[in-house]
Motif scaffolding. Structure first.
Motif, mmCIF file in Angstrom:
data_model
loop_
_atom_site.group_PDB
_atom_site.id
_atom_site.type_symbol
_atom_site.label_atom_id
_atom_site.label_comp_id
_atom_site.label_asym_id
_atom_site.label_seq_id
_atom_site.Cartn_x
_atom_site.Cartn_y
_atom_site.Cartn_z
ATOM 1 N N ARG A 1 0.833 -1.193 0.000
ATOM 2 C CA ARG A 1 0.000 0.000 0.000
ATOM 3 C C ARG A 1 0.872 1.248 0.000
ATOM 4 N NH1 ARG A 1 -1.701 3.056 4.081
ATOM 5 N NH2 ARG A 1 -0.780 1.573 5.542
ATOM 6 N N ARG A 2 0.418 2.266 -0.691
ATOM 7 C CA ARG A 2 1.192 3.496 -0.763
ATOM 8 C C ARG A 2 1.290 4.146 0.615
ATOM 9 N NH1 ARG A 2 -0.442 6.695 -6.361
ATOM 10 N NH2 ARG A 2 0.455 5.143 -7.800
ATOM 11 N N VAL A 3 2.490 4.513 0.959
ATOM 12 C CA VAL A 3 2.741 5.100 2.266
ATOM 13 C C VAL A 3 2.497 6.606 2.197
ATOM 14 C CG1 VAL A 3 5.199 5.448 1.790
ATOM 15 C CG2 VAL A 3 4.419 5.258 4.149
ATOM 16 N N MET B 1 8.771 -1.607 11.629
ATOM 17 C CA MET B 1 9.042 -0.434 10.809
ATOM 18 C C MET B 1 9.992 -0.711 9.640
ATOM 19 S SD MET B 1 11.641 1.876 13.175
ATOM 20 C CE MET B 1 10.609 1.786 14.628
ATOM 21 N N SER B 2 10.601 -1.889 9.574
ATOM 22 C CA SER B 2 11.575 -2.146 8.508
ATOM 23 C C SER B 2 10.918 -2.111 7.137
ATOM 24 C CB SER B 2 12.253 -3.499 8.741
ATOM 25 O OG SER B 2 11.292 -4.547 8.751
ATOM 26 N N GLN B 3 9.696 -2.694 7.013
ATOM 27 C CA GLN B 3 9.004 -2.661 5.729
ATOM 28 C C GLN B 3 8.632 -1.236 5.351
ATOM 29 O OE1 GLN B 3 5.521 -5.117 5.574
ATOM 30 N NE2 GLN B 3 5.213 -4.841 3.398
ATOM 31 N N LEU B 4 8.213 -0.452 6.346
ATOM 32 C CA LEU B 4 7.880 0.942 6.073
ATOM 33 C C LEU B 4 9.111 1.721 5.640
ATOM 34 C CD1 LEU B 4 5.677 3.095 6.098
ATOM 35 C CD2 LEU B 4 6.205 3.532 8.499
ATOM 36 N N VAL B 5 10.267 1.378 6.188
ATOM 37 C CA VAL B 5 11.511 2.051 5.781
ATOM 38 C C VAL B 5 11.772 1.818 4.300
ATOM 39 C CG1 VAL B 5 14.021 2.042 6.066
ATOM 40 C CG2 VAL B 5 12.549 2.009 8.072
ATOM 41 N N ARG B 6 11.606 0.567 3.843
ATOM 42 C CA ARG B 6 11.838 0.274 2.428
ATOM 43 C C ARG B 6 10.827 0.976 1.537
ATOM 44 N NH1 ARG B 6 12.734 -4.913 4.731
ATOM 45 N NH2 ARG B 6 10.595 -5.533 4.229
ATOM 46 N N ALA C 1 9.115 6.150 -1.911
ATOM 47 C CA ALA C 1 7.852 6.876 -2.002
ATOM 48 C C ALA C 1 7.970 8.199 -2.754
ATOM 49 C CB ALA C 1 7.283 7.111 -0.596
ATOM 50 N N PRO C 2 9.012 9.035 -2.544
ATOM 51 C CA PRO C 2 9.072 10.304 -3.274
ATOM 52 C C PRO C 2 9.111 10.132 -4.783
ATOM 53 C CG PRO C 2 10.603 10.304 -1.429
ATOM 54 C CD PRO C 2 10.107 8.902 -1.582
ATOM 55 N N HIS C 3 9.581 8.987 -5.281
ATOM 56 C CA HIS C 3 9.693 8.777 -6.721
ATOM 57 C C HIS C 3 8.449 8.140 -7.306
ATOM 58 C CE1 HIS C 3 13.910 9.670 -6.006
ATOM 59 N NE2 HIS C 3 13.940 8.716 -5.089
ATOM 60 N N ARG C 4 7.653 7.441 -6.473
ATOM 61 C CA ARG C 4 6.516 6.698 -6.990
ATOM 62 C C ARG C 4 5.213 7.467 -6.934
ATOM 63 N NH1 ARG C 4 7.524 0.782 -4.144
ATOM 64 N NH2 ARG C 4 9.321 0.124 -5.390
ATOM 65 N N LEU C 5 5.081 8.370 -5.999
ATOM 66 C CA LEU C 5 3.781 8.985 -5.757
ATOM 67 C C LEU C 5 3.462 10.132 -6.693
ATOM 68 C CD1 LEU C 5 3.684 8.983 -1.852
ATOM 69 C CD2 LEU C 5 2.718 7.340 -3.437
ATOM 70 N N GLY C 6 4.429 10.624 -7.457
ATOM 71 C CA GLY C 6 4.183 11.756 -8.331
ATOM 72 C C GLY C 6 3.823 13.009 -7.564
ATOM 73 N N LEU C 7 4.486 13.251 -6.450
ATOM 74 C CA LEU C 7 4.170 14.392 -5.605
ATOM 75 C C LEU C 7 4.732 15.672 -6.202
ATOM 76 C CD1 LEU C 7 5.065 12.783 -2.154
ATOM 77 C CD2 LEU C 7 2.794 13.110 -3.099
ATOM 78 N N PRO C 8 4.126 16.812 -5.878
ATOM 79 C CA PRO C 8 4.730 18.086 -6.288
ATOM 80 C C PRO C 8 6.041 18.328 -5.563
ATOM 81 C CG PRO C 8 2.808 18.436 -4.877
ATOM 82 C CD PRO C 8 2.829 16.978 -5.224
ATOM 83 N N MET D 1 8.593 14.443 1.895
ATOM 84 C CA MET D 1 8.604 12.990 1.983
ATOM 85 C C MET D 1 10.036 12.463 1.997
ATOM 86 S SD MET D 1 7.019 10.083 2.173
ATOM 87 C CE MET D 1 5.309 10.220 1.638
ATOM 88 N N HIS D 2 10.897 13.038 1.182
ATOM 89 C CA HIS D 2 12.303 12.596 1.145
ATOM 90 C C HIS D 2 12.975 12.847 2.491
ATOM 91 C CE1 HIS D 2 16.642 12.869 0.195
ATOM 92 N NE2 HIS D 2 16.358 11.882 -0.631
ATOM 93 N N ALA D 3 12.719 14.027 3.088
ATOM 94 C CA ALA D 3 13.323 14.345 4.384
ATOM 95 C C ALA D 3 12.816 13.397 5.468
ATOM 96 C CB ALA D 3 13.023 15.795 4.757
ATOM 97 N N ALA D 4 11.501 13.137 5.486
ATOM 98 C CA ALA D 4 10.940 12.235 6.493
ATOM 99 C C ALA D 4 11.452 10.810 6.300
ATOM 100 C CB ALA D 4 9.414 12.260 6.422
#
Length: 326
Positions: A147-149, A232-237, A242-249, A256-259
């Motif tokens: 699922r998308r984080v 949390m290991s799966q969430l880390v991966r 996530a910043p590359h997949r979600l198409g965020l502005p 997202m990258h910083a978090a």
């Protein structure tokens, strides 16, 4: 041994074929019963019209069977079964209807006009079965898709990792201080002149109990931290990509990258601190074990009696753990 193994493999192939013949094809026919009934109606064949009622009755079992098949390919921790009940069953129903749609469309389009299903429809049935298997594989793969984080989830996990990291660091400080004190007491015992064993014995006995209690408490804390790390290991991966997949502005992508970077660093530091703490616990346990021998050898009859009673308790606890594992 090699010929026997080859013979076993050779027997498995016919058995698999028999299973598919006697179970796979009847199940496929039940699943595509609506298409067969529609084929009979569309063909208007008097020879097959006598079977229409049976195929209509069989059609009532196609949806429950499709639900069972869809349910069997869903992962326990997959996307659909993690949802609430009000969303889970409609989702399974939609997938079951899609499975029936794919199989029945394949069967209906491949059956020729006037073709007898039982005698001449083996090819269409196999095609429908292949289409159904493909649909079930697609459902299973989609269900296992992570699922998308969200940014909030990553920040919450990072905050939790920081809290666990602070607790582990504090626990490491306590274990380190206790290990240093045990080591210093061992040096003192090994270099001290004969003194008053009765007074020394009570202090050493209390100190020994504090040491192993500190080690036990620390070990439980590290086990809890390891459980948090596994969670949390799966969430880390997932957060790493996530910043590359979600198409965020731009701004949201930077947040997202910083978090995600913060979470990954905290997770890595937490693992290092837990590994360090477990190493110190092993050292503390080894020194505490040496301390009990020093108490036995330095505190006279009291120390010897205490040592024997302690060894009996340790042996009894070991036997109880072994009995619980059987």
């Amino acid at each position: 041994m090699t010929p026997a193994r080859r013979g076993g493999c050779g027997c498995a192939v016919p058995l698999l074929g028999l299973f598919l013949l006697f179970f796979g094809l009847p199940l496929t026919m039940l699943l595509v019963a609506p298409a067969i009934a529609a084929h009979i109606v569309a063909g208007a064949s008097q020879a097959q019209a006598v079977y229409l009622q049976e195929w209509l009755w069989a059609s009532t079992g196609s949806l429950p069977l499709a639900l069972v098949l869809v349910r069997s390919v869903l992962n326990r921790n997959g996307r659909l079964r993690r949802q609430r009940l009000v969303k889970r069953w409609p989702g399974m129903l939609a997938r079951a209807l899609a499975l029936l749609g794919v199989m029945n469309a394949t069967a209906f389009l491949t059956l020729n006009p006037g073709e007898h299903v039982i005698e001449d429809g083996m090819g269409p049935l196999l095609g429908a079965a292949a289409a159904g298997i493909g649909a079930l594989i697609a459902v299973s793969l989609w269900d296992r898709r992570p699922r998308r984080v969200t940014l909030g989830e990553v920040r919450t996990a990072a905050a939790e990792a920081d809290r666990v990291l602070r607790r582990v660091r504090a626990q490491n400080d306590r274990v380190r201080r206790q290990a240093d004190q045990v080591q210093a007491r061992l040096v003192q015992l090994r270099t001290r002149p004969p003194g008053r064993p009765d007074v020394e014995f009570h202090a050493l006995r209390t100190f020994h109990r504090e040491s192993y209690q500190c080690a036990d408490t620390a070990h439980l804390a590290y086990q809890s931290a390891q459980t948090s790390m596994r969670t949390m290991s799966q969430l880390v991966r997932r957060a790493r990509f996530a910043p590359h997949r979600l198409g965020l502005p731009g701004r949201a992508r930077a947040e997202m990258h910083a978090a995600a970077t913060h979470l990954a660093q905290s997770h890595l530091e937490l693992r290092a601190q837990v590994d360090q703490g477990l190493g110190m616990v092993r050292t503390l346990n080894a020194n505490t074990s040496e301390l009990k021998f020093e108490i036995r050898d330095s505190c006279g009859p009291q120390g010897e009696e205490w040592f024997e009673a302690l060894e009996l308790r340790i042996e009894k606890a070991r036997e109880e753990r072994a009995g619980g594992l059987r």
